[in-house]
Design a protein around this motif. Structure first.
Motif, PDB file in Angstrom:
ATOM      1  N   SER A   1       0.822  -1.207   0.000  1.00  0.00           N
ATOM      2  CA  SER A   1       0.000   0.000   0.000  1.00  0.00           C
ATOM      3  C   SER A   1       0.855   1.254   0.000  1.00  0.00           C
TER       4      SER A   1
ATOM      5  N   ARG B   1       0.038   5.808   0.180  1.00  0.00           N
ATOM      6  CA  ARG B   1      -0.919   6.899   0.206  1.00  0.00           C
ATOM      7  C   ARG B   1      -0.289   8.138  -0.401  1.00  0.00           C
TER       8      ARG B   1
ATOM      9  N   ARG C   1      -9.859  -1.031  -4.668  1.00  0.00           N
ATOM     10  CA  ARG C   1      -8.486  -1.018  -4.161  1.00  0.00           C
ATOM     11  C   ARG C   1      -8.020   0.372  -3.757  1.00  0.00           C
ATOM     12  N   PHE C   2      -8.469   1.397  -4.481  1.00  0.00           N
ATOM     13  CA  PHE C   2      -8.049   2.768  -4.220  1.00  0.00           C
ATOM     14  C   PHE C   2      -9.193   3.552  -3.585  1.00  0.00           C
TER      15      PHE C   2
ATOM     16  N   GLN D   1      -5.469   6.771  -1.317  1.00  0.00           N
ATOM     17  CA  GLN D   1      -5.011   5.578  -0.626  1.00  0.00           C
ATOM     18  C   GLN D   1      -5.032   4.417  -1.607  1.00  0.00           C
TER      19      GLN D   1
ATOM     20  N   ASN E   1      -4.294   0.463  -2.100  1.00  0.00           N
ATOM     21  CA  ASN E   1      -4.090  -0.837  -1.471  1.00  0.00           C
ATOM     22  C   ASN E   1      -4.030  -1.928  -2.527  1.00  0.00           C
ATOM     23  N   SER E   2      -3.512  -3.081  -2.137  1.00  0.00           N
ATOM     24  CA  SER E   2      -3.414  -4.233  -3.030  1.00  0.00           C
ATOM     25  C   SER E   2      -2.796  -3.849  -4.364  1.00  0.00           C
ATOM     26  N   LEU E   3      -1.693  -3.146  -4.306  1.00  0.00           N
ATOM     27  CA  LEU E   3      -1.062  -2.626  -5.517  1.00  0.00           C
ATOM     28  C   LEU E   3      -0.556  -3.741  -6.421  1.00  0.00           C
TER      29      LEU E   3
END
Length: 126
Positions: free
Chosen positions: A17, A19, A67-68, A82, A84-86
């Motif tokens: 993740s 930000r 995810r975002f 933010q 996540n799970s990139l």
């Protein structure tokens, strides 16, 4: 005129993740709808996420939905992304953008925005 400065990019492994932050100059941040775009190497810039000036409504590209998360903090004149799970395909230069709005603007086209940041690099390794 508004100046936008992105920060928070960097290198992260797949599944991790980050930000991103975008700080806007001036005293009228609450009057602007905001958005995030990205440009991957050798690809055109694409829409990522948008938020109304009140923060009451958001919209996401299908590729990042779930995810975002885009959000904003009026007290800090800042909009966030933010991530996540990139995934490796998220690797790109990310840009924040602003446009004056009277209400519920959710701008998803580049030409709808008046102001742009310089970009922040995000690299996701496999």
């Amino acid at each position: 005129q508004v100046q936008l400065v992105e920060s928070g990019g960097g290198l992260v492994q797949a599944g991790g993740s980050l930000r991103l932050s975008c700080v806007a100059s001036g005293r009228t941040f609450s009057r602007y709808a905001m958005g995030w775009f990205r440009r991957a190497p050798e690809k055109e810039r694409e829409f990522v996420a948008a938020i109304t000036r009140s923060g009451g409504s958001t919209y996401y590209a299908d590729s990042v939905k779930g995810r975002f998360t885009i959000s904003r903090d009026g007290a800090k004149n800042t909009v966030y992304l933010q991530m996540n799970s990139l995934k490796p395909e998220d690797t790109a230069v990310y840009y924040c953008a602003a446009v004056p709005s009277l209400g519920g603007t959710l701008a998803v086209r580049e030409y709808e925005y008046d102001y742009w940041g310089q970009g922040s690099q995000v690299t996701v390794s496999s």
